[in-house]
Write a protein that holds these residues in place. Sequence first.
Motif, PDB file in Angstrom:
ATOM      1  N   ILE A   1       0.856  -1.195   0.000  1.00 12.61           N
ATOM      2  CA  ILE A   1       0.000   0.000   0.000  1.00 12.61           C
ATOM      3  C   ILE A   1       0.887   1.238   0.000  1.00 12.61           C
TER       4      ILE A   1
ATOM      5  N   GLU B   1      -2.969   5.554  -0.924  1.00 15.39           N
ATOM      6  CA  GLU B   1      -3.734   4.313  -1.133  1.00 15.39           C
ATOM      7  C   GLU B   1      -4.241   3.797   0.209  1.00 15.39           C
TER       8      GLU B   1
ATOM      9  N   ALA C   1      -6.268   0.218   2.167  1.00 14.43           N
ATOM     10  CA  ALA C   1      -6.765  -1.151   2.067  1.00 14.43           C
ATOM     11  C   ALA C   1      -7.581  -1.439   3.314  1.00 14.43           C
TER      12      ALA C   1
ATOM     13  N   GLU D   1      -5.551  -3.054  -2.505  1.00 20.84           N
ATOM     14  CA  GLU D   1      -5.293  -1.642  -2.243  1.00 20.84           C
ATOM     15  C   GLU D   1      -6.123  -0.807  -3.216  1.00 20.84           C
TER      16      GLU D   1
END
Lengths: 122, 122
Positions: A73, A77, A79, B7
């Motif tokens: 990541i 970004e 997740a 991601e």
Amino acid sequence: MEKAIHEVNLANKLDLIQEHWSPKIVGELNDTYVKLAKLKGEFIWHHHESEDELFLVIKGVLVIKLRDRDLVIGEGEFAIIPKGVEDCPFAEDEVHVMLLEPKSTVNTGEVQNERTVAGQWI
Amino acid sequence: MEKAIHEVNLANKLDLIQEHWSPKIVGELNDTYVKLAKLKGEFIWHHHESEDELFLVIKGVLVIKLRDRDLVIGEGEFAIIPKGVEDCPFAEDEVHVMLLEPKSTVNTGEVQNERTVAGQWI
């Protein structure tokens, strides 16, 4: 009682954090805490029985090791690690992250050990 | 069923959004949606009866008008508007924001009108 409404500057709040792997609370909405953390090195394998968790990378590159692969990541970004999924965050160089977690979340998941820290506001 | 773990790049997702004031869903965790939106101009005065809402500014400057003052949120800053608080977002130039809202949230709050949009994944 109305909560104070104000803007929160991520960089200014991150400046207040010294320790790695010790997320600090910077906001709350509904049942969720917004936290900031600096991460470096490897955490521990853990999972959260009933809470999904979001990692948004503000600076650096975060690797989240899953049992079958690594999730990489980068800056800008995010997740989401769903409940029940075993993961182990890893940061070769220091990473700054914003976390979203239910207020009930314990950082080490279903175990309590020397890496367990209580949430604290900054 | 396990949700896909991957991601999400904020800039890449924002590239997919053309329309202003039409938040798109890019993630879900627990009872919360993560949304992205481009805002420009003035929205409408509204409030959410039972949901707090977070605005994180990715690019630009967002003004959230409150009844007693204006909140100015710059890049890398967020603010949380607690439930029940009347607000009117305003962006002189285009602003890119990440929103966190309970899945139940309607963008126009307690009224439905021509500015009301349904959440859609991108």
